[in-house]
Design an enzyme around this catalytic site. Structure first.
Site, PDB file in Angstrom:
ATOM      1  N   LYS A   5     -28.746  43.292  17.526  1.00  0.00           N
ATOM      2  CA  LYS A   5     -29.449  43.411  16.256  1.00  0.00           C
ATOM      3  C   LYS A   5     -30.933  43.600  16.544  1.00  0.00           C
ATOM      4  O   LYS A   5     -31.475  42.939  17.426  1.00  0.00           O
ATOM      5  CB  LYS A   5     -29.211  42.144  15.428  1.00  0.00           C
ATOM      6  CG  LYS A   5     -29.659  42.203  13.985  1.00  0.00           C
ATOM      7  CD  LYS A   5     -29.255  40.907  13.276  1.00  0.00           C
ATOM      8  CE  LYS A   5     -29.643  40.918  11.815  1.00  0.00           C
ATOM      9  NZ  LYS A   5     -29.267  39.630  11.161  1.00  0.00           N
ATOM     10  N   ASP A  41     -33.199  29.211  20.626  1.00  0.00           N
ATOM     11  CA  ASP A  41     -32.548  28.581  19.484  1.00  0.00           C
ATOM     12  C   ASP A  41     -32.590  27.065  19.564  1.00  0.00           C
ATOM     13  O   ASP A  41     -32.492  26.377  18.553  1.00  0.00           O
ATOM     14  CB  ASP A  41     -31.082  29.036  19.429  1.00  0.00           C
ATOM     15  CG  ASP A  41     -30.773  29.808  18.167  1.00  0.00           C
ATOM     16  OD1 ASP A  41     -31.717  30.248  17.495  1.00  0.00           O
ATOM     17  OD2 ASP A  41     -29.581  29.962  17.852  1.00  0.00           O
TER      18      ASP A  41
END
EC number: 2.7.2.1
Length: 397
Positions: free
Chosen positions: A15, A146
C-alpha cells in the site's frame, strides 16, 4: 514543498501514498495486491484518474520497481529525486525501537533480529525497505514501528506472569500493535472534541481483519489487547486471539496435530472464520446473521463481547473514560458492531444515537453524555509521512 512516500508492505501486498509536505496533500495513492501471483493487481489513483492493471508481479522488489515506473510514466513525478523521504510501516520493533528512526544497515539488522515475532509482516517490511533504499538512494528512509507507541505501557501491564528471567534474557512481554493507528485516532479525537489530548482518557478500538483495543491516557498508551505477537487479544478475521495456553499441547499430544499445524490453525483458520464457518469478512457475517444463521450471530456476540471486556477493564484501570473510539474497516463501517458494543456499556454512561450511528457521523453518542463515542477514520499513512517529514527536513534544509 517536497514529496514524502508512505509504504505499508503486507505479506502479499504493498500500500502506498505520496504526500506533498508540509501541506499534507495526497498526491497519489494505491495498492498492489496478490504479489507473487501471475494475476497481481496494481491500483493507483491521482487527480481524478484511476488505474487498474492485472499483471504478474513475482515479489515485493518487483512491485516497488513497477510502482516507481508507473509514477514516472503517468507523470505523477518527473524524476525519482523529487521523493525526498520514504516511510515504512514495520510491524514489530521489539524493545530496541521505541520510536521511529532513520534506516541504517544496523537498523535493518535490528528489524531482521525480531522477524520471528512477526513472521507474516516483518519480512515484507524488510524487502520494501531494502528495495527503496537501493532505488532511491538519496531519499531518507524511515522505519515507523507499530509497536513503538506502546513502549509507554507500564511494566505491570506488559509483563506476563512467567519466570521473570524470560523477560530479562529473552524479552518475552506484551508489545502491542496498531500503534500508529491508535496514536493517530487519539490525536484526531482530541481535535474533534476540542480538548487537550493530555487531559483525555481514551479507549480506541481498531477493528479490522486484525483488531485491537488500546487504553490511552494523556496521549500515551497504557495498555492494549495484543501481546507478544499480533495473535493475542481479540478474536480476529482468522486469528484466534487469546486462548488457554494448555490447549496447544492438548492439540499436539492428544489430537495428533503438529506444532506448525496448530500455529497455522490459530493464525489462519480461527477467529471469525473458524467460529462462523462462513468467512473471515464481517460483511459476510452480518449478511448471514440477518438471515438468521446461528453461528454468524454467535460470532458477532463473541466478538463484541470480547471488545466490551477490554473496554470495561481499561475504563476501570484508568478510573474513567472520556472518549470511546471506533476505527479501521469494521470500526468505521459497521453500524451493527458499534451498536452491539455500545449496548453493553450503559453502566459506563455510553450511549449510541441510532440515527447518528447509521449515518456514520463522527460523534455518535447522545449530545449530553460524558463519554463521547466517536468514529475516527484512521490514517496510518499520514502518521508515517509526518514522522518522515521530521527527518527529511533535516536533510533538505
Amino acid at each position: 514543498m517536497h514529496k514524502i512516500m508512505a509504504i505499508n508492505a503486507g505479506s502479499s501486498s504493498l500500500k502506498f501514498q505520496i504526500f506533498t509536505m508540509p501541506g499534507e496533500e495526497v498526491l497519489v495513492k494505491g495498492l498492489i495486491e496478490r504479489i507473487g501471483l501471475p494475476d497481481a493487481i496494481f491500483n493507483m489513483s491521482f487527480q481524478n484518474e484511476k488505474i487498474k492493471e492485472i499483471r504478474a508481479i513475482n515479489n515485493h522488489g518487483e512491485a516497488v520497481e513497477i510502482l516507481l515506473e508507473q509514477l514516472k510514466a503517468h507523470q505523477v513525478i518527473n524524476d525519482l529525486s523529487e521523493i525526498t523521504g520514504v516511510g515504512h510501516r514495520v510491524a514489530h520493533g521489539g524493545e530496541d525501537f521505541v520510536t521511529s528512526c532513520v534506516v541504517t544497515d544496523e537498523v535493518v539488522k535490528g528489524i531482521e533480529a525480531v522477524t520471528n515475532l512477526a513472521p507474516l509482516h516483518n519480512p515484507a517490511n524488510i524487502i520494501g525497505i531494502k528495495t527503496f533504499r537501493e532505488l532511491l538512494p538519496n531519499a531518507v528512509s524511515v522505519a515507523v514501528f507499530d509497536t513503538a507507541f506502546h513502549q509507554t505501557i507500564p511494566e505491570e501491564n506488559f509483563l506476563y506472569a512467567l519466570p521473570y528471567e524470560l523477560y530479562e534474557k529473552h524479552h518475552i512481554r506484551k508489545y502491542g500493535f496498531h500503534g500508529t493507528s491508535h496514536k493517530y485516532v487519539a490525536g484526531k479525537a482530541a481535535e474533534v472534541l476540542e480538548k487537550p489530548l493530555e487531559k483525555l482518557k481514551i479507549i480506541s478500538c481498531h477493528l479490522g481483519n486484525g483488531a485491537s483495543v488500546c487504553a490511552i491516557e494523556a496521549g500515551k498508551s497504557v495498555n492494549t489487547s495484543m501481546g507478544f505477537t499480533p495473535n493475542a487479544g481479540l478474536m480476529m478475521g482468522t486469528r484466534s486471539g487469546t486462548i488457554d495456553a494448555t490447549i496447544i499441547p492438548y492439540l499436539v499430544d492428544e489430537l495428533g496435530y503438529s506444532l506448525d499445524e496448530v500455529m497455522h490453525m490459530m493464525s489462519s483458520e480461527s477467529g471469525v472464520l473458524g467460529v462462523s464457518g462462513i468467512s473471515s469478512d464481517f460483511r459476510d457475517i452480518e449478511i448471514a446473521a440477518k438471515e438468521g444463521n446461528s453461528r454468524a450471530l454467535l460470532t458477532l456476540r463473541m466478538f463484541t463481547g470480547q471488545i466490551c471486556n477490554y473496554i470495561g477493564a481499561y475504563a476501570s484501570a484508568m478510573n474513567g473514560c472520556d472518549a470511546l473510539l471506533f476505527t479501521a474497516g469494521v470500526g468505521e463501517n459497521s453500524p451493527l458492531i458499534r451498536q452491539m458494543v455500545t449496548e453493553q456499556l450503559s453502566y459506563l454512561g455510553v450511549t449510541c444515537h441510532v440515527t447518528k450511528n447509521n449515518a456514520g457521523d463522527m460523534i455518535i453518542s447522545n449530545d449530553d453524555e460524558a463519554v463521547k463515542v466517536c468514529i475516527i477514520p484512521t490514517n496510518e499513512e499520514l502518521m508515517i509521512a509526518r514522522d518522515v517529514e521530521k527527518y527529511a527536513k533535516q536533510t533538505i534544509s
